[in-house]
Design a protein around this motif. Structure first.
Motif, PDB file in Angstrom:
ATOM      1  N   GLU A 112       0.848  -1.187   0.000  1.00 45.03           N
ATOM      2  CA  GLU A 112       0.000   0.000   0.000  1.00 45.03           C
ATOM      3  C   GLU A 112       0.882   1.236   0.000  1.00 45.03           C
ATOM      4  O   GLU A 112       2.086   1.167   0.272  1.00 45.03           O
ATOM      5  N   LEU A 113       0.301   2.382  -0.298  1.00 42.59           N
ATOM      6  CA  LEU A 113       1.029   3.640  -0.279  1.00 42.59           C
ATOM      7  C   LEU A 113       0.091   4.754   0.143  1.00 42.59           C
ATOM      8  O   LEU A 113      -1.126   4.655  -0.004  1.00 42.59           O
ATOM      9  N   GLN A 114       0.652   5.816   0.700  1.00 39.97           N
ATOM     10  CA  GLN A 114      -0.196   6.919   1.151  1.00 39.97           C
ATOM     11  C   GLN A 114       0.549   8.248   1.095  1.00 39.97           C
ATOM     12  O   GLN A 114       1.739   8.318   1.372  1.00 39.97           O
ATOM     13  N   GLY A 115      -0.184   9.285   0.701  1.00 36.10           N
ATOM     14  CA  GLY A 115       0.342  10.637   0.717  1.00 36.10           C
ATOM     15  C   GLY A 115      -0.075  11.309   2.002  1.00 36.10           C
ATOM     16  O   GLY A 115      -0.879  12.260   1.997  1.00 36.10           O
ATOM     17  N   PHE A 116       0.468  10.827   3.107  1.00 39.24           N
ATOM     18  CA  PHE A 116       0.007  11.229   4.433  1.00 39.24           C
ATOM     19  C   PHE A 116       1.125  10.947   5.413  1.00 39.24           C
ATOM     20  O   PHE A 116       1.887   9.992   5.241  1.00 39.24           O
ATOM     21  N   ARG A 219      -2.549  32.931  15.905  1.00 38.61           N
ATOM     22  CA  ARG A 219      -2.884  32.719  14.495  1.00 38.61           C
ATOM     23  C   ARG A 219      -2.187  31.456  13.974  1.00 38.61           C
ATOM     24  O   ARG A 219      -1.017  31.212  14.249  1.00 38.61           O
ATOM     25  N   ILE A 220      -2.928  30.652  13.215  1.00 36.58           N
ATOM     26  CA  ILE A 220      -2.375  29.439  12.600  1.00 36.58           C
ATOM     27  C   ILE A 220      -1.993  29.748  11.153  1.00 36.58           C
ATOM     28  O   ILE A 220      -2.846  30.150  10.349  1.00 36.58           O
ATOM     29  N   ARG A 221      -0.722  29.577  10.830  1.00 33.43           N
ATOM     30  CA  ARG A 221      -0.243  29.768   9.459  1.00 33.43           C
ATOM     31  C   ARG A 221      -0.192  28.445   8.691  1.00 33.43           C
ATOM     32  O   ARG A 221      -0.391  28.430   7.475  1.00 33.43           O
ATOM     33  N   ARG A 222       0.130  27.375   9.410  1.00 30.16           N
ATOM     34  CA  ARG A 222       0.230  26.052   8.781  1.00 30.16           C
ATOM     35  C   ARG A 222      -0.428  25.018   9.677  1.00 30.16           C
ATOM     36  O   ARG A 222      -0.328  25.101  10.901  1.00 30.16           O
ATOM     37  N   ILE A 223      -1.058  24.024   9.032  1.00 29.80           N
ATOM     38  CA  ILE A 223      -1.594  22.865   9.751  1.00 29.80           C
ATOM     39  C   ILE A 223      -0.803  21.640   9.332  1.00 29.80           C
ATOM     40  O   ILE A 223      -0.784  21.270   8.151  1.00 29.80           O
ATOM     41  N   TYR A 224      -0.115  21.033  10.314  1.00 34.46           N
ATOM     42  CA  TYR A 224       0.487  19.721  10.098  1.00 34.46           C
ATOM     43  C   TYR A 224      -0.645  18.724  10.279  1.00 34.46           C
ATOM     44  O   TYR A 224      -1.010  18.359  11.384  1.00 34.46           O
ATOM     45  N   ASN A 225      -1.213  18.301   9.155  1.00 35.27           N
ATOM     46  CA  ASN A 225      -2.488  17.589   9.184  1.00 35.27           C
ATOM     47  C   ASN A 225      -2.329  16.106   9.478  1.00 35.27           C
ATOM     48  O   ASN A 225      -1.684  15.369   8.739  1.00 35.27           O
ATOM     49  N   ARG A 226      -2.958  15.640  10.570  1.00 33.11           N
ATOM     50  CA  ARG A 226      -2.970  14.226  10.908  1.00 33.11           C
ATOM     51  C   ARG A 226      -4.395  13.679  10.905  1.00 33.11           C
ATOM     52  O   ARG A 226      -4.634  12.565  11.354  1.00 33.11           O
TER      53      ARG A 226
END
Length: 397
Positions: A112-116, A219-226
């Motif tokens: 399997e593979l994931q862009g996460f 203020r949030i500039r970036r979200i390290y998304n999990r």
């Protein structure tokens, strides 16, 4: 696998050392690790390491080809399309089962593979504790491309933080502190300084997002998304309790949620090569293979192995009403290549790539491994076994 290092490890292994290892691993964490950690790391030979690297490069070449985004547009469910997609994924994970080919050679096969993102922080912590407790030799590393701990963490910072300060970048997940992988969140916070914020804790003002740091609104500039949308799919009220993160917002995603779908099981039919099992979209299968028992059915839009039909029975394919959302994939037969005190154990190795905005292509950086005695890799298939669970692979520098 490296027979000399395996022999030396097993001869020196004791249950007391393993207990000491687990105590050391959990020391100082905000709460204990909630998934099983294996008794042993994996030791790769140079030859197998090189095969892994080659297999990864061939798959990355497909992801980098022009038109990949157009090719994978259908992968993103309309319901979960998020605005402001970035040009490339910042994380790529490739899972390889360790198998034998027809000539008896040990080879990797893509599962399997994931862009996460995966456990990019925890794996460093895990390897250090294996090394300390079990005296892993200094010429063994978990890193690729000449990286060491310092240069790896610098690459991780460049990828996740970019030009921003740690307090401007949040690690975000639904119920973040209650996730089984929360240990990775805490270790990442220790290494990078990023605050951990639950989806429900986001504050929206106009198209901007904020969070509370004590009494101060930041203020949030970036979200390290999990956050994986599968986890909130059954909660129709979720965006009444939290900002609708699918809308256009003045925030950067690391990595953008759409890449979770683009680089996924959906990508498998487009991949070719010796290290990739034959895979087709079910609706494009013109004639079923005669050896159907050597294939598995996988739903495209499922999480953590849910819905996979390992042993295809009469009527299984006919009962599928949305064949365009399924793949028929050649079975991968894991070889029990790790010798435990009471028999062989199967292995899966995950190659983890990092892709900062400034770079032209991703860098293979670190790895994750899992040991299994069950029918599949995963917790539900390995209950009541020992020498199974999360681990890492060491290899010569």
């Amino acid at each position: 696998m490296n027979p000399l290092l395996r022999k030396a490890f097993n001869e020196n292994f004791t249950e007391d050392k393993y207990a000491e290892f687990l105590l050391s691993l959990n020391a100082g964490l905000q709460k204990p690790i909630e998934f099983r950690i294996a008794e042993s790391p994996v030791f790769l030979t140079d030859d197998f390491r090189d095969k892994l690297i080659q297999a990864g490069e061939e798959i990355i070449d497909t992801i980098l080809q022009p038109g990949f985004k157009e090719l994978t547009d259908r992968a993103i469910p309309e319901k979960w399309k998020v605005a402001n997609e970035r040009g490339h994924p910042h994380f790529i994970a490739l899972d390889f089962g360790i198998c034998k080919d027809e000539a008896g050679n040990v080879v990797p096969k893509l599962i399997e593979l994931q862009g996460f993102p995966s456990l990019y922080g925890f794996q460093v912590h895990l390897a250090e504790n294996y090394r300390h407790t079990f005296n892993i030799h200094g010429n063994q590393t978990i890193f690729f491309n000449g990286l060491d701990k310092a240069s790896y963490l610098q690459l991780l910072k460049e990828t996740i933080l970019g030009p921003y300060s740690p307090e401007e970048v949040v690690l975000m997940d639904v119920n973040a502190h209650n996730q089984k992988t929360a240990v990775d969140f805490y270790v990442t916070q220790k290494y990078l300084g990023t605050p951990i914020v639950a989806l429900e804790e986001l504050i929206q003002e106009g198209d901007q997002l904020f969070y509370m740091m004590g009494e101060e609104k930041k203020r949030i500039r970036r979200i390290y998304n999990r956050l994986i949308f599968d986890e909130i799919d059954n909660d129709p009220e979720i965006f009444n309790k939290a900002p609708d993160i699918r809308q256009p917002l003045d925030v950067e995603w690391i990595t953008h949620p759409n890449w979770f779908y683009r680089i996924s099981k959906f990508t498998m039919p487009f991949l070719k090569g010796d290290y990739v099992p034959k895979t087709q979209f079910l609706h494009e299968v013109k004639e079923l293979p005669e050896d159907l028992h050597n294939y598995v059915l996988k739903p495209l839009f499922s999480f953590a192995g849910q819905g996979v039909i390992i042993d295809i029975m009469d009527g299984d394919i006919e009962n599928i009403t949305d064949p365009e959302n399924w793949i028929l994939q050649e079975k991968v037969s894991y070889e029990p290549v790790v010798e435990s005190p009471d028999g062989g154990v199967k292995v899966e190795v995950r190659l983890l790539y990092l892709w900062p905005d400034k770079d032209e292509k991703p860098t293979l950086a670190i790895n994750l491994a899992r040991l299994s005695r069950g029918k599949m890799i995963g917790v539900r298939y390995n209950k009541n076994f020992d020498w199974v669970g999360g681990t890492t692979a060491f290899m010569h520098k």
